[in-house]
Write a protein that holds these residues in place. Structure first.
Motif, PDB file in Angstrom:
ATOM      1  N   GLU A   1       0.833  -1.203   0.000  1.00 62.09           N
ATOM      2  CA  GLU A   1       0.000   0.000   0.000  1.00 62.09           C
ATOM      3  C   GLU A   1       0.869   1.255   0.000  1.00 62.09           C
ATOM      4  O   GLU A   1       0.576   2.244  -0.671  1.00 62.09           O
ATOM      5  CB  GLU A   1      -0.920  -0.009   1.215  1.00 62.09           C
ATOM      6  N   ARG A   2       1.984   1.210   0.729  1.00 66.61           N
ATOM      7  CA  ARG A   2       2.840   2.400   0.839  1.00 66.61           C
ATOM      8  C   ARG A   2       3.636   2.674  -0.429  1.00 66.61           C
ATOM      9  O   ARG A   2       4.173   3.763  -0.596  1.00 66.61           O
ATOM     10  CB  ARG A   2       3.810   2.221   2.012  1.00 66.61           C
ATOM     11  N   LEU A   3       3.712   1.701  -1.323  1.00 64.58           N
ATOM     12  CA  LEU A   3       4.501   1.912  -2.535  1.00 64.58           C
ATOM     13  C   LEU A   3       3.931   3.006  -3.427  1.00 64.58           C
ATOM     14  O   LEU A   3       4.647   3.565  -4.256  1.00 64.58           O
ATOM     15  CB  LEU A   3       4.598   0.603  -3.332  1.00 64.58           C
ATOM     16  N   GLY A   4       2.661   3.313  -3.273  1.00 65.93           N
ATOM     17  CA  GLY A   4       2.071   4.368  -4.081  1.00 65.93           C
ATOM     18  C   GLY A   4       2.297   5.757  -3.545  1.00 65.93           C
ATOM     19  O   GLY A   4       2.016   6.750  -4.228  1.00 65.93           O
ATOM     20  N   GLU A   5       2.813   5.870  -2.327  1.00 69.32           N
ATOM     21  CA  GLU A   5       3.001   7.183  -1.708  1.00 69.32           C
ATOM     22  C   GLU A   5       4.147   7.926  -2.370  1.00 69.32           C
ATOM     23  O   GLU A   5       5.244   7.387  -2.556  1.00 69.32           O
ATOM     24  CB  GLU A   5       3.274   7.020  -0.212  1.00 69.32           C
ATOM     25  N   GLY A   6       3.898   9.180  -2.730  1.00 73.60           N
ATOM     26  CA  GLY A   6       4.937  10.023  -3.310  1.00 73.60           C
ATOM     27  C   GLY A   6       5.419   9.591  -4.671  1.00 73.60           C
ATOM     28  O   GLY A   6       6.525   9.976  -5.099  1.00 73.60           O
ATOM     29  N   ALA A   7       4.621   8.806  -5.380  1.00 74.89           N
ATOM     30  CA  ALA A   7       5.076   8.292  -6.674  1.00 74.89           C
ATOM     31  C   ALA A   7       5.330   9.412  -7.674  1.00 74.89           C
ATOM     32  O   ALA A   7       6.231   9.308  -8.508  1.00 74.89           O
ATOM     33  CB  ALA A   7       4.049   7.308  -7.230  1.00 74.89           C
ATOM     34  N   GLY A   8       4.575  10.493  -7.585  1.00 71.67           N
ATOM     35  CA  GLY A   8       4.731  11.580  -8.545  1.00 71.67           C
ATOM     36  C   GLY A   8       6.067  12.291  -8.468  1.00 71.67           C
ATOM     37  O   GLY A   8       6.469  12.978  -9.411  1.00 71.67           O
ATOM     38  N   ALA A   9       6.780  12.144  -7.334  1.00 74.05           N
ATOM     39  CA  ALA A   9       8.053  12.837  -7.166  1.00 74.05           C
ATOM     40  C   ALA A   9       9.254  11.946  -7.479  1.00 74.05           C
ATOM     41  O   ALA A   9      10.397  12.403  -7.362  1.00 74.05           O
ATOM     42  CB  ALA A   9       8.164  13.368  -5.734  1.00 74.05           C
ATOM     43  N   LEU A  10       9.026  10.698  -7.879  1.00 70.41           N
ATOM     44  CA  LEU A  10      10.128   9.768  -8.098  1.00 70.41           C
ATOM     45  C   LEU A  10      10.610   9.820  -9.546  1.00 70.41           C
ATOM     46  O   LEU A  10       9.839  10.138 -10.458  1.00 70.41           O
ATOM     47  CB  LEU A  10       9.680   8.340  -7.775  1.00 70.41           C
ATOM     48  N   ASN A  11      11.894   9.482  -9.731  1.00 69.59           N
ATOM     49  CA  ASN A  11      12.392   9.377 -11.104  1.00 69.59           C
ATOM     50  C   ASN A  11      12.078   7.994 -11.660  1.00 69.59           C
ATOM     51  O   ASN A  11      11.553   7.129 -10.957  1.00 69.59           O
ATOM     52  CB  ASN A  11      13.891   9.686 -11.181  1.00 69.59           C
ATOM     53  N   ALA A  12      12.439   7.783 -12.916  1.00 67.42           N
ATOM     54  CA  ALA A  12      12.068   6.538 -13.588  1.00 67.42           C
ATOM     55  C   ALA A  12      12.667   5.316 -12.913  1.00 67.42           C
ATOM     56  O   ALA A  12      12.029   4.264 -12.825  1.00 67.42           O
ATOM     57  CB  ALA A  12      12.506   6.594 -15.058  1.00 67.42           C
ATOM     58  N   PHE A  13      13.896   5.441 -12.392  1.00 65.29           N
ATOM     59  CA  PHE A  13      14.568   4.277 -11.835  1.00 65.29           C
ATOM     60  C   PHE A  13      13.984   3.892 -10.482  1.00 65.29           C
ATOM     61  O   PHE A  13      13.851   2.709 -10.166  1.00 65.29           O
ATOM     62  CB  PHE A  13      16.069   4.556 -11.739  1.00 65.29           C
ATOM     63  N   ALA A  14      13.612   4.895  -9.684  1.00 64.13           N
ATOM     64  CA  ALA A  14      12.968   4.591  -8.405  1.00 64.13           C
ATOM     65  C   ALA A  14      11.590   3.988  -8.630  1.00 64.13           C
ATOM     66  O   ALA A  14      11.178   3.060  -7.921  1.00 64.13           O
ATOM     67  CB  ALA A  14      12.871   5.855  -7.558  1.00 64.13           C
ATOM     68  N   LEU A  15      10.863   4.525  -9.617  1.00 60.39           N
ATOM     69  CA  LEU A  15       9.562   3.946  -9.947  1.00 60.39           C
ATOM     70  C   LEU A  15       9.706   2.508 -10.422  1.00 60.39           C
ATOM     71  O   LEU A  15       8.902   1.642 -10.073  1.00 60.39           O
ATOM     72  CB  LEU A  15       8.874   4.782 -11.032  1.00 60.39           C
ATOM     73  N   ASP A  16      10.745   2.248 -11.219  1.00 58.97           N
ATOM     74  CA  ASP A  16      10.986   0.884 -11.692  1.00 58.97           C
ATOM     75  C   ASP A  16      11.206  -0.060 -10.517  1.00 58.97           C
ATOM     76  O   ASP A  16      10.685  -1.185 -10.497  1.00 58.97           O
ATOM     77  CB  ASP A  16      12.207   0.863 -12.618  1.00 58.97           C
ATOM     78  N   GLY A  17      11.958   0.379  -9.513  1.00 63.18           N
ATOM     79  CA  GLY A  17      12.185  -0.471  -8.344  1.00 63.18           C
ATOM     80  C   GLY A  17      10.904  -0.798  -7.616  1.00 63.18           C
ATOM     81  O   GLY A  17      10.687  -1.937  -7.185  1.00 63.18           O
ATOM     82  N   ARG A  18      10.032   0.199  -7.455  1.00 60.85           N
ATOM     83  CA  ARG A  18       8.759  -0.052  -6.776  1.00 60.85           C
ATOM     84  C   ARG A  18       7.866  -0.981  -7.600  1.00 60.85           C
ATOM     85  O   ARG A  18       7.204  -1.866  -7.057  1.00 60.85           O
ATOM     86  CB  ARG A  18       8.035   1.263  -6.516  1.00 60.85           C
ATOM     87  N   MET A  19       7.864  -0.769  -8.906  1.00 62.22           N
ATOM     88  CA  MET A  19       7.006  -1.607  -9.738  1.00 62.22           C
ATOM     89  C   MET A  19       7.491  -3.054  -9.741  1.00 62.22           C
ATOM     90  O   MET A  19       6.688  -3.982  -9.775  1.00 62.22           O
ATOM     91  CB  MET A  19       6.939  -1.047 -11.154  1.00 62.22           C
ATOM     92  N   ARG A  20       8.794  -3.272  -9.673  1.00 67.42           N
ATOM     93  CA  ARG A  20       9.298  -4.637  -9.627  1.00 67.42           C
ATOM     94  C   ARG A  20       8.902  -5.320  -8.315  1.00 67.42           C
ATOM     95  O   ARG A  20       8.668  -6.525  -8.272  1.00 67.42           O
ATOM     96  CB  ARG A  20      10.814  -4.653  -9.815  1.00 67.42           C
ATOM     97  N   THR A  21       8.823  -4.544  -7.232  1.00 70.30           N
ATOM     98  CA  THR A  21       8.331  -5.102  -5.972  1.00 70.30           C
ATOM     99  C   THR A  21       6.874  -5.546  -6.122  1.00 70.30           C
ATOM    100  O   THR A  21       6.483  -6.621  -5.664  1.00 70.30           O
ATOM    101  CB  THR A  21       8.451  -4.067  -4.853  1.00 70.30           C
TER     102      THR A  21
END
Length: 486
Positions: free
Chosen positions: A171-191
């Motif tokens: 649930e917390r993986l969606g927090e602050g997603a708009g401020a992340l770069n592509a690589f950080a978003l990729d890490g969360r999406m792989r989780t």
């Protein structure tokens, strides 16, 4: 869908709580507005996708578009016993068809193109393709649907368990997603992907129980496929794949462990089923984790074809890394009048294609000849016609299989001939300095600094994907082999 649900908070809440399936949400997102969302939610609750589609069509006065057109027609299995040489010809024509069309093609799409080529050659007008087949199951016309009388098939259920099912860390993986770069978003999406892969394993276990006990009938669904599509928002094909994986994994403990823990996606696990046994399971699982899905599928197909050609049992193991996946060419010579039927061609297709293909085979067969002989002549004709079509003269494309060589890319369209060592830096035109890449990866990847490649084509090329200043690349591969942990 995310943007539409942001404007329809009531629909989003019903989806997040599990009251609506993904299929129902997609339907509502196409018709509901902020003012009508509550009424559409009341309409959708407790009703099947088919009933909801009919209601939307009645309201909008236009048919609802389905995602998968193949599901609009009954699918049947096409199975043809034949000599091994015909199976080899079928494989060659399939590869050629994909190169000519410039895209991936399912076996039934190749068969459809082959049949059409045959009809064109013989100037035959095929009969009604649905002749002799049972008519489709009649759907109730929209005007007969009575909102007041349509039963709610699910009744009053307690949804509180659904609210507790989503782990807090996801649930917390969606927090602050708009401020992340592509690589950080990729890490969360792989989780999230790893969590989804574990869920697929759980879904397969539950579906197997539901299908085996025919529990879908207690919920008012005529078939397991209807239940999967209408209640779960799951394509029948994926539902069947998950159940097949559930059965197979109990016979292969190593595959079960990797699939259950999210180390393998259902697609990678499914790709292994034609070649997996208790003895080679550890090797194939390691292979599936070490290469791209594209390479894995190619390797499995290579092993299956070699086994069909009479290779030794040891040939079921994964090929050594870097093995050229080329089957030895056999001369297509005349055989005895009655060669052994030691091979089969099997695939699923729309019911109409089965009729069309049978008619095309009959056109190419002589009196009293078996069906496989007509199919062989049909394949020979299609192969001869397609090999005469204009092709790119650059032999690099043919060497690379008419496909972009960038790992994980399957594009066969808009191919470019790329110099590994740029000509501006002294690179020559020798074939070992040239490799096939699609236009997107060439212009926006390599020449905009997102992708880098060096080495000797075609078998000794190192790739770096996701380049960024001052940081390691997102992925580094040698051919299709990962060099760093994903």
């Amino acid at each position: 869908m995310s943007a539409r649900l942001a404007a329809l908070p009531a629909v989003a809440a019903a989806f997040e709580s599990g009251q609506l399936s993904w299929t129902q949400v997609r339907l509502l997102a196409g018709v509901a507005t902020a003012e009508t969302a509550a009424a559409w939610l009341e309409t959708a609750r407790g009703r099947t996708v088919r009933a909801l589609e009919a209601m939307i069509a009645q309201e909008t006065r236009r048919p609802v578009q389905r995602d998968d057109m193949l599901d609009e027609e009954p699918r049947v299995q096409i199975r043809l016993a034949c000599p091994r040489r015909v199976r080899e010809r079928w494989h060659a024509v399939t590869v050629l068809a994909r190169a000519v069309i410039g895209a991936e093609m399912a076996p039934w799409e190749v068969a459809d193109a082959v049949a059409a080529e045959g009809f064109s050659a013989r100037d035959v007008e095929p009969a009604d393709p649905m002749a002799g087949l049972p008519g489709p199951e009649a759907d109730p016309p929209p005007e007969r649907i009575d909102l007041g009388e349509t039963p709610a098939v699910f009744g009053a259920l307690d949804w509180t368990a659904i609210d507790e099912a989503l782990p807090a860390d996801l649930e917390r993986l969606g927090e602050g997603a708009g401020a992340l770069n592509a690589f950080a978003l990729d890490g969360r999406m792989r989780t999230l992907v790893r969590a989804l892969q574990r869920i697929d394993w759980q879904m397969g276990r539950l579906l197997r129980t539901v299908f085996a006990l025919r529990l879908h009938r207690l919920l008012g669904f005529p078939s397991a496929a209807a239940y999967a599509h209408e209640r779960l928002g799951l394509s029948p094909r994926k539902a069947r794949a998950l159940v097949a994986l559930e059965r197979k994994t109990w016979e292969a403990p190593a595959l079960l462990a990797a699939y259950r823990e999210g180390q393998l996606s259902w697609l990678r696990a499914l790709a292994l089923l034609p070649v997996l046994d208790e003895e080679n399971a550890p090797a194939w699982i390691g292979r599936a984790q070490a290469v791209t899905v594209r390479r894995l599928v190619d390797e499995v197909e290579w092993v299956v074809e070699r086994r069909a050609a009479g290779a030794a049992p040891a040939a079921s193991a994964p090929p050594p890394p870097g093995t050229p996946l080329v089957l030895p060419e056999r001369q297509m010579r005349a055989h005895d009048e009655c060669p052994p039927l030691d091979a089969e061609i099997v695939f699923y297709a729309p019911a109409s294609l089965k009729v069309l293909l049978r008619e095309a085979m009959a056109v190419f067969a002589k009196p009293l000849e078996p069906p496989w002989r007509g199919f062989e002549r049909l394949l020979e004709h299609a192969q001869a016609e397609w090999e005469q079509l204009p092709r790119h003269r650059d032999p690099v494309f043919a060497r690379d299989g008419w496909r972009c060589a960038v790992p994980a890319c399957t594009s066969r369209r808009n191919l470019h001939d790329h110099h590994l060592l740029f000509r501006s830096r002294g690179g020559g035109n020798a074939r070992d300095n040239r490799i096939t890449v699609c236009a997107w990866h060439h212009l926006r990847g390599i020449h905009q600094g997102r992708v880098r490649a060096w080495g000797t084509a075609p078998d000794d090329v190192t790739w770096e994907l996701g380049l960024r200043s001052g940081c390691a690349p997102l992925l580094r591969l040698h051919g299709d082999e990962y060099l760093v942990e994903r």
